[in-house]
Design a protein around this motif. Structure first.
Motif, short mmCIF file in Angstrom:
data_model
loop_
_atom_site.label_atom_id
_atom_site.label_comp_id
_atom_site.label_asym_id
_atom_site.label_seq_id
_atom_site.Cartn_x
_atom_site.Cartn_y
_atom_site.Cartn_z
N GLU A 227 0.82 -1.21 0.00
CA GLU A 227 0.00 0.00 0.00
C GLU A 227 0.86 1.26 0.00
O GLU A 227 0.52 2.26 -0.67
CB GLU A 227 -0.92 -0.02 1.22
N CYS A 229 3.89 1.61 -1.29
CA CYS A 229 4.46 1.80 -2.64
C CYS A 229 3.43 2.38 -3.60
O CYS A 229 3.76 3.23 -4.44
CB CYS A 229 4.99 0.46 -3.17
N HIS A 230 2.21 1.92 -3.49
CA HIS A 230 1.16 2.45 -4.37
C HIS A 230 0.86 3.91 -4.05
O HIS A 230 0.63 4.72 -4.96
CB HIS A 230 -0.10 1.60 -4.24
N ARG A 231 0.90 4.26 -2.77
CA ARG A 231 0.58 5.64 -2.38
C ARG A 231 1.74 6.59 -2.69
O ARG A 231 1.52 7.70 -3.19
CB ARG A 231 0.26 5.67 -0.88
N ARG A 232 2.97 6.18 -2.42
CA ARG A 232 4.13 7.07 -2.60
C ARG A 232 4.61 7.13 -4.05
O ARG A 232 4.93 8.21 -4.56
CB ARG A 232 5.28 6.60 -1.72
N CYS A 234 2.98 5.49 -6.81
CA CYS A 234 1.96 5.13 -7.82
C CYS A 234 2.37 3.86 -8.55
O CYS A 234 2.19 3.74 -9.78
CB CYS A 234 1.75 6.28 -8.80
N LEU A 235 2.93 2.92 -7.81
CA LEU A 235 3.37 1.65 -8.38
C LEU A 235 2.45 0.54 -7.88
O LEU A 235 2.48 0.18 -6.70
CB LEU A 235 4.81 1.35 -7.97
N PRO A 236 1.61 -0.01 -8.75
CA PRO A 236 0.76 -1.13 -8.31
C PRO A 236 1.60 -2.40 -8.12
O PRO A 236 2.36 -2.80 -9.00
CB PRO A 236 -0.24 -1.28 -9.46
N SER A 276 5.68 -0.39 -14.74
CA SER A 276 4.26 -0.06 -14.58
C SER A 276 3.58 -0.97 -13.58
O SER A 276 2.48 -0.66 -13.10
CB SER A 276 3.55 -0.17 -15.93
N ARG A 277 4.21 -2.08 -13.23
CA ARG A 277 3.65 -2.98 -12.22
C ARG A 277 4.77 -3.86 -11.66
O ARG A 277 5.83 -3.99 -12.27
CB ARG A 277 2.52 -3.84 -12.80
#
Length: 346
Positions: A227, A229-232, A234-236, A276-277
């Protein structure tokens, strides 16, 4: 000459004794041959025979000594090659040493290997102590940020709110409307700044040493990391955890090592890979723990030298627990980082 060498090896003589014995035998053979030559009627070719004999004896002596010294020093040359490999950074290299080899070079190789093993063990112990001290310091700093700094910033927020309410409740004739508006705007701006600083301090505290790692374990910490990494960045990140790993808690050194490896790997993906992921998986096998991080980014050439300490730190952490870390990367085809740790002995 090989027969002589094998015979000398069976006697377990030192290099000095081998050279002395070989030259003594050569001198004895030359004396016997010279006695045979002088006892026969070879006066017609006496000068030619003596000259040929001396030249042949000298050449034979040189050849046998060269073969003997080369064969004796061959293990020493191999030991020198191992020393060069270690100087180049291959600390796992060891000298070849037979258990039954009692020669000087064999004893030197055995002592050299023992010294390297001892130094490696001391290095691992020191590294473990350094990492443990580092984690303790991070835990202390994280708690101080969370407890003291957060409390102080929360107090600043409370006083900003009190000041704002005080300004709003002042009589209209006590100040001009423009001054009132500026004071209210300043109080609101100060409150927003304190709130942003408080959020930043809390996030920094969690990144230094997330409390969830100590309180709930590795699985919960990995979910928080995904979570974050996704928030800081933008990496899913797709997280896959085997069902067996959901309920089993590991010893703290294992959980800390796996979390730090995953954290460092995902940070590298977000900062350098332009992916991108990414995929993060934790697998608990019968004899080992497998942690895998994949991405679809740019990749890199493993043969190129790297100045970063992240990969070195990840390998060091895995090695301290008897595991290994492998990196499969190709330019344009992403990167796969896998850490394999043996299960702790109960």
């Amino acid at each position: 000459m090989r027969i002589i060498w094998e015979w000398l090896r069976r006697w377990q003589l030192s290099l000095f004794e081998k050279v002395i014995l070989t030259n003594s035998l050569l001198l004895l053979a030359e004396a016997v041959t010279a006695l045979w030559v002088t006892s026969h009627a070879l006066e017609a070719h006496h000068f030619l025979i003596d000259t040929t004999f001396l030249v042949a004896a000298t050449l034979l002596s040189i050849a046998i000594n060269a073969f003997l010294l080369r064969a004796s020093f061959r293990p020493l040359f191999r030991l020198l090659g191992v020393i060069r490999q270690i100087s180049a950074g291959k600390t796992e290299a060891r000298a070849e040493s037979a258990p039954a080899d009692s020669s000087e070079v064999g004893q030197l190789a055995a002592a050299f290997n023992t010294m390297l093993d001892r130094l490696e063990e001391l290095r691992r112990q020191q590294s473990a102590l350094i990492l443990q001290a580092r984690e303790e310091e991070l835990r202390r700093v994280s708690r101080e940020l969370h407890d003291e700094s957060s409390q102080n910033l929360t107090a600043v927020l409370v006083y900003c709110e009190i000041l704002l309410r005080t300004v709003e409740s002042l009589p209209a004739e006590s100040m001009t409307s423009e001054t009132r508006r500026q004071l209210i705007a300043s109080c609101q701006q100060l409150s927003e700044l304190a709130q942003q600083t408080l959020d930043a301090v809390r996030q920094l505290s969690q990144r230094l040493r997330p409390p969830v790692l100590d309180d709930l374990g590795l699985v919960a910490a990995l979910r928080w990391l995904v979570e974050d990494c996704h928030r800081r960045f933008c990496l899913p990140v797709e997280l896959t955890i085997e069902e067996q790993a959901l309920w089993q808690r590991l010893p703290p050194p294992y959980e800390t090592t796996l979390f730090r490896i995953a954290q460092e790997a995902l940070t590298n993906v977000a900062r350098h890979a332009r992916a991108s992921r990414a995929q993060l998986s934790l697998q608990l096998a019968s004899s080992a723990i497998h942690l895998s991080i994949r991405d679809n980014g740019l990749g890199y050439d493993p043969g190129q030298p790297s100045n970063g300490l992240g990969l070195v730190s990840m390998r060091e952490r895995a090695a301290l627990l008897g595991g290994r870390l492998s990196i499969d990367a190709r330019p344009g085809q992403g990167t796969h980082v896998e850490a394999i740790l043996p299960l702790p002995v109960s």
